[in-house]
Design an enzyme around this catalytic site. Structure first.
Site, PDB file in Angstrom:
ATOM      1  N   ARG A 181      -3.931  -8.367  -0.689  1.00 23.55           N
ATOM      2  CA  ARG A 181      -3.647  -6.929  -0.584  1.00 23.55           C
ATOM      3  C   ARG A 181      -3.630  -6.288  -1.974  1.00 23.55           C
ATOM      4  O   ARG A 181      -4.125  -5.175  -2.159  1.00 23.55           O
ATOM      5  CB  ARG A 181      -2.318  -6.678   0.135  1.00 23.55           C
ATOM      6  CG  ARG A 181      -2.367  -6.973   1.623  1.00 23.55           C
ATOM      7  CD  ARG A 181      -1.078  -6.584   2.301  1.00 23.55           C
ATOM      8  NE  ARG A 181      -0.930  -5.138   2.403  1.00 23.55           N
ATOM      9  CZ  ARG A 181       0.182  -4.520   2.783  1.00 23.55           C
ATOM     10  NH1 ARG A 181       1.270  -5.240   3.082  1.00 23.55           N
ATOM     11  NH2 ARG A 181       0.250  -3.211   2.867  1.00 23.55           N
ATOM     12  N   CYS A 235       5.846  -2.432  -3.245  1.00 22.58           N
ATOM     13  CA  CYS A 235       5.121  -3.226  -2.239  1.00 22.58           C
ATOM     14  C   CYS A 235       4.342  -2.244  -1.380  1.00 22.58           C
ATOM     15  O   CYS A 235       3.836  -1.246  -1.879  1.00 22.58           O
ATOM     16  CB  CYS A 235       6.093  -4.077  -1.421  1.00 22.58           C
ATOM     17  SG  CYS A 235       7.369  -3.100  -0.589  1.00 22.58           S
TER      18      CYS A 235
END
Length: 274
Positions: A173, A231
């Site tokens: 990611r 995040c």
């Protein structure tokens, strides 16, 4: 600095004595089973269930998918769960501490002086033979008063000025190779990647402080660094903040994280091509 982690043996020694901490069960994971149902099937005796989506976050919007909850909402939820300012709190989950870290951070941010995360969480409790209680978990209300400002934060406009910006997502990611949740893949320019999984040993417990210091130092994070973590939506980044706290490093949290960053298409993104 005392450790922000509690072992299952420490907690087990207090269960049923009337002198133990307030225990909060924050079982939750993205796309996982309903935490409330799991809690009712079995939990640490005397603990209270806390729902991450309603108690530990505000509704999704331009500030991200899990913005910080309004102070009054968080305070009410903590009181309902039995939290008081003069009694220690221990938080656990079944997601390697990633949801529990969010509750730990919010309680610390709102001024609670004594909060710890159960190292290894629910699975470690079961593996140790800890007592299990079933049902809804009725607790006496607490009197916690939330006073924000106890932990550092960085807002979206200051992100690019942070000395070391840590991205807590998994490497795929971070690199932008996959993006299962947010509309844009990639990472914030200049960010380094320390995925939450690296904070843990094979048994799901946190690495020791020296190991964590070395792992973060490899990405430029020193004890005196200007560091912040993010995040996807500000939940699992608290796991990196917690790991750095174990290592003796005070880090800020960027609550809006990647989901807030990509809400504005004019913000720069580093994707698979660099």
């Amino acid at each position: 600095m005392s450790s922000p982690l509690m072992s299952v043996d420490e907690l087990a020694a207090t269960v049923g004595t009337g002198a133990g901490p307030t225990v909060l069960d924050v079982r939750w994971r993205l796309g996982g089973p309903p935490g409330r149902e799991e809690f009712e099937r079995g939990h640490v005796p005397g603990s209270a269930y806390v729902d991450l989506d309603s108690a530990l976050a505000a509704p999704a919007g331009p500030r991200g998918r899990h913005p910080l909850p309004p102070v009054e909402v968080f305070e009410a939820a903590m009181r309902a769960a039995g939290v008081s300012g003069d009694r220690p709190v221990v938080v656990l989950d079944d997601w390697a501490g990633r949801a529990a870290a969010r509750a730990w951070w919010l309680l610390r941010f709102h001024g609670h002086p004594a909060v710890r995360v159960l190292d290894g969480g629910w699975s470690a409790w079961l593996a140790s033979g800890g007592a299990v209680e079933t049902g809804s978990g009725i607790v006496e209300p607490g009197d916690f008063c939330a006073e924000p400002g106890g932990m550092p934060v960085v807002e979206v406009d200051g992100v690019l000025d942070v000395g070391v910006l840590v991205d807590a997502r998994e490497p795929q990611r971070y690199r932008g190779e996959v993006e299962p949740v947010d509309p844009v893949a990639g990472h914030v320019p200049g960010a380094v990647n320390v995925p939450t999984s690296i904070n843990l040993r094979a048994d799901g417990r946190f690495r020791d402080p020296a190991q964590l210091r070395a792992l973060y130092a490899a990405e430029g994070v020193a004890p005196d660094a200007d560091v912040a973590a993010y995040c996807g939506s500000g939940v699992t980044a608290t796991h990196d903040v917690l790991a750095m706290e174990v290592a003796g490093i005070r880090a800020a949290l960027w609550p809006g994280s990647w989901s807030e960053w990509v809400a504005d298409p004019s913000r720069p993104v580093v994707g698979p091509a660099g």
